[in-house]
Design an enzyme around this catalytic site. Structure first.
Site, PDB file in Angstrom:
ATOM      1  N   ASN A  19       0.867  -1.175   0.000  1.00 26.12           N
ATOM      2  CA  ASN A  19       0.000   0.000   0.000  1.00 26.12           C
ATOM      3  C   ASN A  19       0.906   1.228   0.000  1.00 26.12           C
ATOM      4  OD1 ASN A  19      -1.792   2.060   0.544  1.00 26.12           O
ATOM      5  ND2 ASN A  19      -2.266   1.406   2.638  1.00 26.12           N
ATOM      6  N   LYS A  27       0.131   4.282  -0.284  1.00 31.45           N
ATOM      7  CA  LYS A  27      -0.516   5.471   0.304  1.00 31.45           C
ATOM      8  C   LYS A  27      -0.276   6.719  -0.566  1.00 31.45           C
ATOM      9  CE  LYS A  27       0.129   3.430   4.808  1.00 31.45           C
ATOM     10  NZ  LYS A  27       0.015   3.598   6.223  1.00 31.45           N
ATOM     11  N   HIS A  53      -9.442   0.885   4.934  1.00 34.44           N
ATOM     12  CA  HIS A  53      -8.177   1.135   5.646  1.00 34.44           C
ATOM     13  C   HIS A  53      -8.464   2.089   6.808  1.00 34.44           C
ATOM     14  CE1 HIS A  53      -4.096   2.378   6.545  1.00 34.44           C
ATOM     15  NE2 HIS A  53      -3.678   1.326   5.862  1.00 34.44           N
ATOM     16  N   GLU A  94      -6.953   4.516   7.917  1.00 36.46           N
ATOM     17  CA  GLU A  94      -6.760   5.945   7.621  1.00 36.46           C
ATOM     18  C   GLU A  94      -7.993   6.533   6.951  1.00 36.46           C
ATOM     19  OE1 GLU A  94      -3.003   5.439   5.622  1.00 36.46           O
ATOM     20  OE2 GLU A  94      -2.095   4.906   7.547  1.00 36.46           O
ATOM     21  N   GLU A  99      -5.306  -5.357  10.518  1.00 39.14           N
ATOM     22  CA  GLU A  99      -4.296  -4.336  10.772  1.00 39.14           C
ATOM     23  C   GLU A  99      -4.605  -3.616  12.084  1.00 39.14           C
ATOM     24  OE1 GLU A  99      -2.315  -2.973   6.895  1.00 39.14           O
ATOM     25  OE2 GLU A  99      -4.107  -1.781   7.117  1.00 39.14           O
ATOM     26  N   GLY A 157       2.460   1.897  10.690  1.00 39.27           N
ATOM     27  CA  GLY A 157       3.420   2.992  10.524  1.00 39.27           C
ATOM     28  C   GLY A 157       4.103   3.420  11.805  1.00 39.27           C
ATOM     29  N   SER A 162       3.503  -2.483  10.377  1.00 42.19           N
ATOM     30  CA  SER A 162       4.958  -2.480  10.581  1.00 42.19           C
ATOM     31  C   SER A 162       5.624  -3.804  10.216  1.00 42.19           C
ATOM     32  CB  SER A 162       5.292  -2.075  12.032  1.00 42.19           C
ATOM     33  OG  SER A 162       4.836  -0.757  12.288  1.00 42.19           O
TER      34      SER A 162
HETATM   35  C1  PEP Z   1      -0.675  -0.001   6.040  1.00 42.38           C
HETATM   36  O1  PEP Z   1      -0.725   1.176   5.774  1.00 42.38           O
HETATM   37  O2  PEP Z   1      -1.579  -0.742   5.649  1.00 42.38           O
HETATM   38  C2  PEP Z   1       0.465  -0.515   6.806  1.00 42.38           C
HETATM   39  C3  PEP Z   1       0.375  -1.726   7.279  1.00 42.38           C
HETATM   40  O3  PEP Z   1       1.533   0.334   6.989  1.00 42.38           O
HETATM   41  P1  PEP Z   1       2.961  -0.039   7.654  1.00 42.38           P
HETATM   42  O4  PEP Z   1       3.435  -1.318   7.035  1.00 42.38           O
HETATM   43  O5  PEP Z   1       3.844   1.115   7.339  1.00 42.38           O
HETATM   44  O6  PEP Z   1       2.727  -0.194   9.125  1.00 42.38           O
END
Ligand code: PEP
Length: 256
Positions: free
Chosen positions: A9, A11, A97, A99, A169, A175, A214
């Site tokens: 992803n 973003k 997601h 976000e 997630e 992040g 992460s």
């Molecule tokens: C994400 O945005 O779906 C995500 C898992 O980000 P990161 O791997 O940076 O934690």
């Protein structure tokens, strides 16, 4: 037998130069990596370029997108339809997601509508679910995930999950570098699968459940060693071709 899927992803990151370098680098780094589906979700602005580059790549890279809207055409300024995504070869579409749930107030019901629309158009929804830090500390993780999945099951039936991907997630792990332990992630994945199995054991057995939060080359193998973790949704580490390919390779090796 579930097939692992590792998806990047990207973003709100990209430029023509970056998309080009990243996809060319990824193609080179994926040489010899087999047994895992590798997908990328660039910003929609770059789908055209990504489609062209993926068309010339030697290794299979699936094109995805980070969002879709709920209308097919007409007076919906700024919206993107499933047909448009399909037109550019995007098949795996991230919805829900955290976000988008947080910054755009997307409800479970709204996300479920997107899910239905994608399925209707033959696209693969990548349904993100997961709890906040406060919900985690209150012991509400499984209930939150169940509620988010139930928004789809209640409106479309459990069979709608066939062929879809769920990405668990934990919001506090996205992040932040504060990844869930592989054991904790496995426990939640097993609970999510058990929740779906209450409606259909067959659907639960076959649905791909990714972990996201992460994931890096250093911790990826530990996740993929878990029986209910079928791949990863990767943010930060997906912006580096070598790191992302290393995560894909770890999934391929663990799920041989
Ligand atoms: C994400 O945005 O779906 C995500 C898992 O980000 P990161 O791997 O940076 O934690």
């Amino acid at each position: 037998m579930r097939h692992p899927v590792v998806m990047g992803n990207w973003k709100l990151n990209g430029s023509k130069e970056m998309v080009s370098n990243l996809l060319k680098g990824l193609d080179a780094a994926l040489k010899g990596v087999e047994g895992v589906d590798v997908a990328v979700a660039p910003p929609v602005m770059y789908l055209d370029l990504a489609e062209q580059l993926i068309g010339k790549a030697e290794n299979k890279i699936i094109l995805g997108a980070q969002n879709v809207d709920v209308n097919a055409k007409g007076a919906f300024t700024g919206d993107i339809s499933p047909e448009m995504l399909k037109d550019f070869g995007a098949s795996h579409i991230i919805i829900g997601h955290s976000e988008r749930r947080d910054y755009h107030s997307e409800s479970d019901e709204f996300v479920a509508k997107k899910f239905a629309f994608l399925k209707e158009q033959g696209l693969t929804p990548v349904l993100c679910i997961g709890e906040s830090e406060a919900q985690n500390e209150a012991g509400e993780t499984v209930a939150v995930c169940a509620r988010q999945i139930d928004a789809v099951i209640k409106t479309q039936g459990v069979e709608a999950l066939n062929g879809a991907i769920i990405a668990y997630e934990p919001i506090w792990a996205i992040g932040t570098g504060k990844a869930a332990t592989a054991e904790d992630a496995q426990r939640i994945h097993a609970a999510i699968r058990a929740h779906i199995a209450e409606q259909s054991e067959e659907v639960a057995k076959n649905v791909v459940i990714q972990y996201g939060g992460s994931v890096k080359p250093e911790n990826a193998a530990a996740y993929f060693a878990q029986p209910d973790i079928d791949g990863a949704l990767v943010g930060g580490a997906a912006l580096d071709a070598e790191s992302f390919a290393a995560i894909a390779k770890a999934a391929a090796e663990a799920k041989k």
